[in-house]
Enzyme design. Sequence first.
Site, short mmCIF file in Angstrom:
data_model
loop_
_atom_site.label_atom_id
_atom_site.label_comp_id
_atom_site.label_asym_id
_atom_site.label_seq_id
_atom_site.Cartn_x
_atom_site.Cartn_y
_atom_site.Cartn_z
N PHE A 161 0.87 -1.18 0.00
CA PHE A 161 0.00 0.00 0.00
C PHE A 161 0.90 1.23 0.00
O PHE A 161 1.62 1.48 0.96
CB PHE A 161 -0.94 0.05 1.20
CG PHE A 161 -1.85 1.27 1.12
CD1 PHE A 161 -3.04 1.21 0.42
CD2 PHE A 161 -1.46 2.47 1.68
CE1 PHE A 161 -3.84 2.35 0.29
CE2 PHE A 161 -2.26 3.61 1.56
CZ PHE A 161 -3.45 3.54 0.86
N ASP A 246 9.50 3.08 1.92
CA ASP A 246 8.28 3.84 2.22
C ASP A 246 8.02 3.70 3.71
O ASP A 246 7.44 2.72 4.17
CB ASP A 246 7.10 3.32 1.39
CG ASP A 246 5.82 4.11 1.67
OD1 ASP A 246 5.80 4.90 2.64
OD2 ASP A 246 4.85 3.94 0.91
N LYS A 275 2.39 10.93 7.24
CA LYS A 275 1.56 10.70 8.42
C LYS A 275 2.05 11.45 9.65
O LYS A 275 1.73 12.62 9.80
CB LYS A 275 1.41 9.20 8.64
CG LYS A 275 0.60 8.56 7.49
CD LYS A 275 0.00 7.21 7.80
CE LYS A 275 -1.04 6.84 6.75
NZ LYS A 275 -0.59 5.87 5.75
C1 PLP Z 1 -0.80 5.93 4.28
C2 PLP Z 1 0.31 5.48 3.43
C3 PLP Z 1 0.63 6.14 2.23
C4 PLP Z 1 -0.22 7.23 1.65
O1 PLP Z 1 -0.32 8.34 2.48
P1 PLP Z 1 -1.48 9.43 2.23
O2 PLP Z 1 -1.09 10.56 3.12
O3 PLP Z 1 -2.76 8.78 2.62
O4 PLP Z 1 -1.43 9.78 0.79
C5 PLP Z 1 1.76 5.72 1.55
N1 PLP Z 1 2.52 4.71 1.99
C6 PLP Z 1 2.23 4.05 3.13
C7 PLP Z 1 3.12 2.94 3.57
C8 PLP Z 1 1.11 4.40 3.87
O5 PLP Z 1 0.81 3.72 4.98
#
Ligand code: PLP
Length: 425
Positions: A161, A246, A275
């Site tokens: 994700f 990520d 986040k």
């Molecule tokens: C939440 C998330 C995203 C996307 O972040 P948004 O601020 O919702 O666009 C990307 N990578 C990971 C691993 C995430 O958990």
Amino acid sequence: MSNTRSLGHDAVSGSDPAGPVVSTTQHIGLAETHSAHNYNPLPVVIAEGDGAWVTDVEGRRYLDCLAGYSAMNFGHHNPELLAAAHRQLDRVTLTSRAFYNDRFAPYVTALAELVGKEQVLPMNTGAEAVETGIKVARKWGYEVKAIPADEATIVVAGGNFHGRTTTIVSFSEDPEAFGGFGPYTPGFRVVPYGDAEAVAAAVDATTAAVLVEPVQGEAGVIVPPPDYLPRLREICDREQVLLIADEVQSGLGRTGTVRACEHTGVVADLYLFGKALGGGILPVSAVVGDADVLGVIRPGQHGSTFGGNPLACAMGSTVVRMLREGPYLDDARRLGEVMNTRIKEFIGNGVVAARGIGLWAGVDVDASLATGRDLCERLAERGVLVKDTHGSTIRLSPPLVITEEDLNWGLDQLGEVLTDLRAGR
Ligand SMILES: *Cc1c(COP(=O)(O)O)cnc(C)c1O
């Protein structure tokens, strides 16, 4: 409306253009009519938050064990973050990158130092950080690795994700995420998560980057084998490929470290943060790397109107300072041990598997007993907010400021719900 109590909160006052909305039922009715149905929220209407707790419009309190998917790592209404926000709101909030602002240099310096890299490229949302990582990797591939024009590939992991943009959903394996949104962006190779051999087989002369979550969050808090990231590092070094971590959800304290990669001593070429970087106050994301990689982006080639705005920089700087000076990393480790010990005890008692690292856990409930959604609804009735991921998996990621007592209480509620389900109640 006699069964409700006014919180004297702006959102429920007559100044709201939609008029006074107080009860849960009224609120949900309006929301379902006037908002797109791109989420399926639990029937809880939150009006206030404090630490690990939130209060709904009817005055009921809930222990927030989701923490905005880790956006609220430092808890609701955090006094240090709020003070920093208030100070900045009273000075200047947005300048655009057409000019410097006096919060910018301190922020990028502090974040780069925290991560052990030279440079920061500031963006807003997590998905934008991922998109930025992809663009940087492709440009680096053409300029540095000399990949033939428009042939760059990026190897990603199954079950990933990384966000919701059209390019990012192009390499999602979740039919809900990608279905109906084609045509898809080419240039991605998806291989099973946790399988370094599969990555080695997928990498070739066109490969610019390997993009992975050090721990997969949305997939259900999947912790890879301990040699996975070290082996990806070896493959990337050998094949001249960038390793992009990520850390949007796994980073900034959730696993007890600034970077989840630290658990296996791996240093990525690019880190993606989001986040928690905004302190739960506004979206702040960043790509962090060295100048020989980020340097491929020159003026006019990438950016964002809001990226690096003074308010975002003030929040990001505060988050960096809190991670450096505060108890959060230690607390995540200490509380994580409590949580992970207790969830393992549920295995065999309504839970088929449980995984965790730091203050972060995925719990697979016996699918014959309940869906993840059922479990979340039952927990909400008992005053605990969590979120299901796929099928019968729930994810626990309480704010790092939760007390051990509250954490144990929340886990007690999970235990009670499992007992009820096994008793057919
Ligand atoms: C939440 C998330 C995203 C996307 O972040 P948004 O601020 O919702 O666009 C990307 N990578 C990971 C691993 C995430 O958990």
